[in-house]
Enzyme design. Structure first.
Site: not given
Length: 218
Positions: A121, A139
């Site tokens: 991420k 996320d």
DNA sequence: AACTCGGGGCA
DNA sequence: TGCCCAGAGTT
């Protein structure tokens, strides 16, 4: 699962709900962006933005984080939460940057995820924001919303969610879509309390339909 | 797969 | 007050 067309229809509705959704971490300096993204774990960007001006005035390069006493760095980021582990992570990250890349932030995801404390991420945010390489950072919000709506499958891994989103969304909208999904997840399609009753996506939402039916029965 | 970190934001 | 969080590492 939603088709490409359905996915884009859903994204258009979300875009109308959050026309101003955009990344609040806008540091042009890749090293500063990297630190800011690491700090943003489990807290909002707005909170991170409260400490970064002072932090970046004091710490300019990886060596600065390596040599500072841990307790001092902890105090400098105290107000954002998880500050002990984050302070340690930043020192480790800076050390690995020096060892692996001579203190320079690498430009590829593959190199970035090798750094201490950097996951997929974080790597995606850095490559897309700092180096303008299109990416969709998955996320918890993006993952949950994509699964609830039916853009991807429930059992999909983070990697599979990312691939599906990249396939169903045209590249020029990746960045906007990413932030729109995050805003929608944060303010409306909340993890524990989704507001299905007032959701404009209810009729096209897989999970929303399921919840409404269960409510009628129960 | 579940657990840990943690102060601030928000109901 | 109590609950929730724009992750990643460890077990």
């Amino acid at each position: 699962m939603m088709s490409k067309k359905q996915t884009m229809e859903a994204l258009d509705v979300i875009a109308s709900m959050y026309p101003d959704a955009e990344c609040e971490l806008t540091h042009e300096n890749p090293f500063e962006l990297l630190i800011a993204v690491v700090l943003s774990a489990q807290c909002t960007d707005a909170l991170v933005n409260k400490v970064t001006p002072g932090l970046f005035a004091k710490y300019k390069k990886p060596e600065d984080y390596v040599v500072v006493p841990l307790e001092e760095l902890e105090q400098d980021i105290r107000s954002i939460g998880l500050f002990r582990s984050k302070a340690k992570n930043i020192k480790k990250l800076s050390q690995s940057l020096i060892e692996l890349h001579n203190g320079e932030v690498p430009k590829t995801r593959e190199e970035l995820v090798e750094l201490a404390g950097v996951g997929r991420k974080t790597a995606n945010v850095v490559t897309s924001v700092a180096f303008n390489i299109p990416a969709i950072a998955v996320d918890t919000h993006v993952e949950r919303v994509s699964k609830r709506l039916g853009i991807c499958r429930w059992k999909d891994s983070v990697m599979e969610v990312e691939k599906t989103l990249m396939k169903k969304i045209p590249e020029e909208r990746w960045s906007d879509a990413h932030h729109q999904l995050i805003f929608f997840g944060r303010y409306h399609c909340k993890a524990q309390s989704p507001r299905c009753e007032t959701c404009p996506l209810l009729e096209m939402c897989r999970e929303g339909q399921k919840r409404m039916k269960a409510r009628v029965k129960g």
